[in-house]
Design a protein around this motif. Structure first.
Motif, PDB file in Angstrom:
ATOM      1  N   UNK A  82      22.209  12.026 -27.568  1.00  0.00           N
ATOM      2  CA  UNK A  82      22.644  10.623 -27.382  1.00  0.00           C
ATOM      3  C   UNK A  82      23.933  10.316 -28.152  1.00  0.00           C
ATOM      4  N   UNK A 138      26.903  12.297 -26.382  1.00  0.00           N
ATOM      5  CA  UNK A 138      27.365  11.742 -25.105  1.00  0.00           C
ATOM      6  C   UNK A 138      27.900  10.316 -25.226  1.00  0.00           C
ATOM      7  N   UNK A 139      27.496   9.603 -26.258  1.00  0.00           N
ATOM      8  CA  UNK A 139      28.009   8.236 -26.376  1.00  0.00           C
ATOM      9  C   UNK A 139      29.315   8.196 -27.164  1.00  0.00           C
ATOM     10  N   UNK A 160      23.003  12.797 -16.846  1.00  0.00           N
ATOM     11  CA  UNK A 160      22.411  11.542 -17.335  1.00  0.00           C
ATOM     12  C   UNK A 160      21.448  11.835 -18.489  1.00  0.00           C
ATOM     13  N   UNK A 161      21.447  10.980 -19.477  1.00  0.00           N
ATOM     14  CA  UNK A 161      20.588  11.188 -20.649  1.00  0.00           C
ATOM     15  C   UNK A 161      19.444  10.188 -20.585  1.00  0.00           C
ATOM     16  N   UNK A 206      27.422   7.812 -39.054  1.00  0.00           N
ATOM     17  CA  UNK A 206      28.156   8.317 -37.876  1.00  0.00           C
ATOM     18  C   UNK A 206      28.436   7.177 -36.888  1.00  0.00           C
ATOM     19  N   UNK A 222      15.587   8.075 -31.459  1.00  0.00           N
ATOM     20  CA  UNK A 222      15.128   9.429 -31.760  1.00  0.00           C
ATOM     21  C   UNK A 222      16.370  10.270 -32.029  1.00  0.00           C
ATOM     22  N   UNK A 223      16.799  10.244 -33.259  1.00  0.00           N
ATOM     23  CA  UNK A 223      18.123  10.774 -33.562  1.00  0.00           C
ATOM     24  C   UNK A 223      18.042  12.131 -34.270  1.00  0.00           C
ATOM     25  N   UNK A 224      18.769  13.096 -33.742  1.00  0.00           N
ATOM     26  CA  UNK A 224      18.783  14.426 -34.362  1.00  0.00           C
ATOM     27  C   UNK A 224      20.207  14.840 -34.654  1.00  0.00           C
ATOM     28  N   UNK A 225      20.342  15.858 -35.489  1.00  0.00           N
ATOM     29  CA  UNK A 225      21.690  16.333 -35.820  1.00  0.00           C
ATOM     30  C   UNK A 225      21.655  17.855 -35.907  1.00  0.00           C
ATOM     31  N   UNK A 226      22.756  18.409 -36.300  1.00  0.00           N
ATOM     32  CA  UNK A 226      22.898  19.872 -36.335  1.00  0.00           C
ATOM     33  C   UNK A 226      22.373  20.379 -37.673  1.00  0.00           C
ATOM     34  N   UNK A 227      21.264  21.100 -37.658  1.00  0.00           N
ATOM     35  CA  UNK A 227      20.554  21.407 -38.907  1.00  0.00           C
ATOM     36  C   UNK A 227      21.371  22.193 -39.940  1.00  0.00           C
ATOM     37  N   UNK A 244      26.849   4.184 -31.942  1.00  0.00           N
ATOM     38  CA  UNK A 244      25.463   4.161 -31.459  1.00  0.00           C
ATOM     39  C   UNK A 244      24.572   4.998 -32.372  1.00  0.00           C
ATOM     40  N   UNK A 247      20.516   2.468 -23.760  1.00  0.00           N
ATOM     41  CA  UNK A 247      21.094   3.696 -23.193  1.00  0.00           C
ATOM     42  C   UNK A 247      22.056   3.372 -22.049  1.00  0.00           C
ATOM     43  N   UNK A 283      25.254   2.194 -23.636  1.00  0.00           N
ATOM     44  CA  UNK A 283      26.037   3.268 -24.264  1.00  0.00           C
ATOM     45  C   UNK A 283      26.519   4.295 -23.239  1.00  0.00           C
ATOM     46  N   UNK A 339      20.867   6.248 -32.045  1.00  0.00           N
ATOM     47  CA  UNK A 339      19.683   6.259 -31.186  1.00  0.00           C
ATOM     48  C   UNK A 339      18.385   6.204 -31.999  1.00  0.00           C
ATOM     49  N   UNK A 377      18.114  19.814 -30.431  1.00  0.00           N
ATOM     50  CA  UNK A 377      18.243  19.139 -31.726  1.00  0.00           C
ATOM     51  C   UNK A 377      18.200  17.617 -31.596  1.00  0.00           C
ATOM     52  N   UNK A 378      18.030  17.131 -30.366  1.00  0.00           N
ATOM     53  CA  UNK A 378      18.020  15.688 -30.072  1.00  0.00           C
ATOM     54  C   UNK A 378      19.320  15.023 -30.528  1.00  0.00           C
ATOM     55  N   UNK A 379      20.396  15.772 -30.419  1.00  0.00           N
ATOM     56  CA  UNK A 379      21.696  15.235 -30.839  1.00  0.00           C
ATOM     57  C   UNK A 379      22.491  14.692 -29.659  1.00  0.00           C
ATOM     58  N   UNK A 429      24.851   6.217 -21.413  1.00  0.00           N
ATOM     59  CA  UNK A 429      24.059   7.451 -21.332  1.00  0.00           C
ATOM     60  C   UNK A 429      23.352   7.548 -19.988  1.00  0.00           C
ATOM     61  N   UNK A 430      22.882   6.423 -19.485  1.00  0.00           N
ATOM     62  CA  UNK A 430      22.296   6.412 -18.145  1.00  0.00           C
ATOM     63  C   UNK A 430      22.915   5.278 -17.346  1.00  0.00           C
ATOM     64  N   UNK A 472      31.839  13.573 -23.232  1.00  0.00           N
ATOM     65  CA  UNK A 472      31.782  14.004 -21.838  1.00  0.00           C
ATOM     66  C   UNK A 472      33.087  14.659 -21.372  1.00  0.00           C
TER      67      UNK A 472
END
Lengths: 295, 413
Positions: free
Chosen positions: B226, B229-230, B411-412, A145, A82-87, A78, A45, A48, A80, B222-224, A50-51, B235
Motif C-alpha cells: 500500500x 503503490x500510493x 489493483x491493491x 514515512x 495493515x502496514x509492513x516494511x522491508x525487514x 498514506x 484505498x 489513495x 495503511x 511484507x505487506x509493504x 490503490x483501487x 507505479x
C-alpha cells in the motif's frame, strides 16, 4: 485544496464495501469513525488510488485523481492499517527509500528523514532494522514515512493501533501540528483518538456515511442522551435488555449503568453530558461493535 | 532506486544462502571440469587436474599442427608402434593402461581416425585406427562427408526419413564447408570448459530464480505494497527500477559465475587450441557447426545469457502476476529441468525436434551446438540456434513489457 468524492461505490462481488458516498474534504482534520467492516479502509484505498471505484469519482481541485496519476500521489501521504516494511532495512534506509519513491531529491531527503525521525521520536532507533522494531515503533516509522513529503492530503488508517497511551497523546499532538494547510483524514474505531483533534467527523456504517459534522453538531443532533443510574444486578440485567449500554461499572451501592436513550430510563437516572462516544454508540448500535473491545 | 531494489533482494537470509550456493556450484563445476583432464604416467598411475593437463599439453603439442596426410601418417606409425607392444596387447589392466599412456599425445588423432574410418555414422571402434592403410589416409576428410551421406540416405536408418531432402542437402553442405586440412592442437581447456559450463548456467539459473522471485512479490509478502503503490513513483519509476534491478542482477550473476568458472578452468587447463575447429576433437567431429573452440565457447555463453534473460523475465513476470515467490521459482525451474528429463526417457524425431526448440536448450549450448537438429522454415533450412535466439529474445522483451504492465496497473485490494 479540495478533495471531492462523488457518488462513490465499490463492490467486491455482491458485497457493497462503499455504497454511494459523496463528500468534500477541504483543509483540516477529518475523523472517519466506524466499526470494523464499515468500509473505511476501502474508501481510503480509493482515495489513495490503490483501487478504482466501481461507480463514482474522486477529484482533486476538479481533476480526476486517477487521471492525475503521480501528480496526485505526489501530494499524498498514506499510512495503511495493515502496514509492513522491508525487514532488513534500517529505519533510516527505509525512510530514505520511501523518500526516493516519493520523488524527494537525495539532499532534501537526507534532511527530511532526520526531521521526521525527530518528529516521531525515532532518532535513537534510526539504525535499527525494521524487523527488530516494536509494534509502536513500527507504527511511528509508518507515520514518519507518511509525512516525509509534506503531503497536502494525509490519510491515516488506524494510526494509533499498537501505540501505548503516551504515544497516542504524542501522535494526537503531532497530527494537530500537521493539520494546518492540509487535509488529514484519520480513520479509527477508537473514538477518543479523534474527538479532540478532528474538525469534522464522518460516521460510517455499511459503506455509507450515517452522519457528518463537527463533534458539537453531531452531539446536538443525537436523538439519544446518556443517563446514569445505580441499580441492583437484576435491575441492570433488565435495563440492558431495553436500552443501549454505554458503560457498566461496579459502584459502592450497586451497578452503575450509563444508558443511551431518548427517555429517562429509571426514576433515579441522572442526565449526563453527551460525548462523541455516545453519538458513535447511538449511531452504530450496541451490537455493531461487539467484535471491538476498544470502544 | 535500483540500489534499494538490489539491497531488498540481496539482504534476505534466503538470498545469502542462494549466493553461497551459487559460489559452491561454480567451484564444484570448476573442479569437475579441471579434474576431467586425465594423465597416465609411465607406471600407469592416473593423475587428474591442472598438473595432468600440463603433461597432456606437452605430449599433445608434439602432435599439433595441420592435420594433413603427413601428420596422419606420422600418427599412424606411432599408433601401430604402441599397438604392437606387449603392454598394449596384454590382458592385464595395469599393463594395458601403461600402453594407453603412450598414446596420450596422439590420442585425439587416433580417435578421429577411428571415426573417419569406422563402419558407420554411429559406430566407434578404437581398433580401427591402427588398421587403416597409409594409402587410405587421403580419404580422411572425405570419409566424414561420405559416412554422413550413407547415414542420411540408407533406408535402414531413422535419419533417412527424419530429414527432408533439403535438410539432408543442408547437412552435407555444412559438412563440406569445413575447411580442410584443419589444425589440431591440445584444446582440453576449451573442451572441458564447454563440457561443464552448462551445469553452472543451468543450475545457476534455478538459483538465480530465488533471487529474482521476490523482487515484485515481496512487496506483498511484507505487506509493504500500500505504501509502495500510493507513493508518487511506485507505479512508474519504482516498477521500472524493479525491472532494471532484476535485469542487472541477472546479468551480474551470469557474468560473475561464468567469468569465475571460465577463468578458473581456462586458467588451469590453458587456452591452447582456441583457433582449431571443434571437429578436431572427438566430441564435435560430427558437428555441423563450423566453429573454432573459442568461437563455440563464446557462443555457448551468448546463448546462456539469452536464456538467463528469458528465464529471468519469466520469473519476474510470474512474481508480478501471482504475487507468489514460490510459483515464480517453481514454474521456470520445471521449464529448465523437465526437458532434460524428457530427453532422457523419450525418443523420436518429433519429440527431439520439439525439445530442440525449448528454452532450456539455451542454457545448454554445448548440447545445442552438438546435435544435428535442423528445421525447415518455408523453403529455408536452418539450425535451431537462430530460432532459439530470435524467439526467446522476443519473448524476453514481451515478458518485460507484460511484467511492467502487470505490476504498474495492479489493483491493491
Amino acid at each position: 485544496m479540495e478533495l471531492k468524492i462523488s457518488h462513490l461505490s465499490k463492490q467486491f462481488g455482491s458485497n457493497h464495501a462503499v455504497d454511494d458516498v459523496s463528500y468534500t474534504l477541504r483543509g483540516g482534520v477529518y475523523g472517519l469513525l466506524g466499526v470494523n467492516g464499515a468500509g473505511k479502509t476501502t474508501l481510503m484505498r480509493m482515495l489513495t488510488t490503490l483501487i478504482r471505484p466501481t461507480v463514482g469519482s474522486i477529484t482533486w481541485d476538479g481533476e480526476d485523481i486517477f487521471r492525475m496519476d503521480e501528480n496526485y500521489r505526489k501530494r499524498l501521504g498514506y499510512l495503511p492499517q495493515d502496514y509492513g516494511a522491508y525487514p532488513e532495512f534500517t529505519v533510516q534506509e527505509y525512510l530514505s527509500y520511501i523518500a526516493t519513491l516519493k520523488g524527494i531529491r537525495p539532499a532534501a531527503a537526507r534532511k527530511k528523514v532526520g526531521q521526521v525521525l525527530e518528529q516521531v521520536g525515532l532518532q535513537k532507533a534510526r539504525n535499527k532494522k525494521m524487523k527488530t522494531l516494536s509494534g509502536g515503533m513500527k507504527r511511528r516509522a509508518g507515520i514518519a514515512q507518511a509525512i516525509l513529503n509534506d503531503p497536502q492530503i494525509l490519510i491515516l488508517d488506524e494510526p494509533t493501533a499498537g501505540l501505548d497511551p503516551r504515544e497516542r497523546i504524542h501522535f494526537r499532538n503531532l497530527i494537530s501540528e500537521l493539520a494546518q494547510d492540509r487535509i488529514v483524514l484519520l480513520s479509527t474505531h477508537i473514538v477518543s483518538d479523534v474527538a479532540s483533534i478532528a474538525s469534522q467527523i464522518l460516521l460510517m456504517k455499511d459503506g455509507r456515511f450515517l452522519s457528518t459534522g463537527t463533534v458539537e453538531s453531531l452531539i446536538a443532533a443525537c436523538p439519544e442522551r446518556p443517563w446514569q443510574c445505580t441499580c441492583t444486578k437484576a435491575q441492570a440485567a433488565a435495563l440492558e435488555k431495553r436500552y443501549k449500554v454505554a458503560n457498566v461499572a461496579a459502584g459502592p451501592n450497586g451497578v452503575v449503568l450509563r444508558l443511551l436513550t431518548a427517555e429517562r430510563p429509571a426514576a433515579d437516572a441522572v442526565l449526563k453530558e453527551t460525548t462523541l462516544e455516545d453519538v458513535f454508540l447511538s449511531c452504530m448500535g450496541q451490537r455493531s461493535g461487539d467484535d471491538d473491545d476498544s470502544l | 532506486m535500483i540500489c534499494y531494489e538490489l539491497r531488498k533482494a540481496l539482504t534476505k537470509r534466503s538470498s545469502q544462502i542462494v549466493l553461497l550456493l551459487l559460489a559452491l556450484l561454480t567451484a564444484f563445476s570448476c573442479r569437475i571440469a579441471i579434474h576431467s583432464v586425465e594423465w597416465i604416467d609411465g607406471e600407469g598411475n592416473l593423475e587428474t587436474g591442472s598438473q595432468a593437463a600440463d603433461k597432456l599439453r606437452a605430449a599433445q603439442k608434439e602432435w599439433s599442427g595441420t592435420l594433413d596426410v603427413e601428420l596422419l601418417e606420422k600418427a599412424l606409425t606411432e599408433i601401430r608402434r604402441v599397438e604392437a607392444t606387449p603392454e598394449y596387447r596384454a590382458k592385464d589392466f595395469d599393463q594395458n593402461r601403461i600402453a594407453q599412456g603412450w598414446l596420450q599425445g596422439v590420442r585425439e588423432i587416433r580417435r578421429l581416425l577411428c571415426l573417419s574410418f569406422g563402419e558407420g555414422f554411429q559406430s566407434f571402434d578404437e581398433w580401427v585406427a591402427g588398421q587403416v592403410a597409409a594409402e587410405e589416409l587421403e580419404r580422411f576428410y572425405d570419409n566424414r562427408i561420405r559416412i554422413l551421406k550413407d547415414w542420411l540416405y540408407d533406408p535402414g536408418t531413422a535419419a533417412s526419413y527424419w530429414y527432408s531432402e533439403a535438410e539432408k542437402e543442408f547437412l552435407l553442405e555444412r559438412y563440406s564447408e569445413l575447411e580442410t586440412p584443419f589444425s589440431i592442437d591440445y584444446a582440453q581447456g576449451w573442451i572441458q570448459a564447454a563440457g561443464s559450463v552448462g551445469v553452472v548456467i543451468k543450475y545457476g539459473m534455478i538459483l538465480l530464480g530465488f533471487l529474482l522471485a521476490g523482487i515484485f512479490s515481496d512487496e506483498f509478502q511484507w505487506k509493504a505494497e500500500p505504501v509502495y503503490y500510493s507513493s508518487r513513483h511506485g507505479r512508474g519509476k519504482g516498477t521500472r527500477a524493479k525491472l532494471a534491478a532484476g535485469l542487472l542482477l541477472t546479468t551480474l550473476v551470469y557474468v560473475l559465475c561464468v567469468s569465475a568458472y571460465s577463468l578458473a578452468v581456462l586458467g588451469s587447463l590453458g587456452t591452447d587450441g582456441a583457433n582449431c575447429p571443434v571437429q578436431s576433437a572427438i566430441g564435435d567431429w560430427k558437428s555441423m557447426y563450423n566453429l573454432t573452440f573459442s568461437e563455440k565457447y563464446f557462443r555457448i555463453l551468448g546463448l546462456g545469457y539469452i536464456g538467463y534473460l528469458f528465464f529471468g523475465m519469466l520469473v519476474m513476470w510470474i512474481s508480478a502476476k501471482a504475487n507468489s515467490p514460490v510459483l515464480a521459482v517453481m514454474i521456470p525451474s520445471l521449464a529448465v529441468l523437465l526437458p532434460t528429463f524428457l530427453m532422457n526417457v523419450a525418443s523420436g524425431d518429433t519429440l527431439s525436434k520439439f525439445l530442440a526448440l525449448l528454452p532450456d536448450r539455451l542454457l545448454d549450448g554445448n548440447r545445442a551446438l552438438a546435435y544435428l537438429d535442423v528445421f525447415s522454415v518455408g523453403e529455408t533450412v536452418t539450425t535451431p540456434i537462430p530460432i532459439l535466439i530470435t524467439v526467446y529474445l522476443v519473448f524476453a522483451v514481451i515478458l518485460t513489457g507484460a511484467c511492467y504492465g502487470e505490476y504498474r496497473y495492479k489493483p491493491i485490494g
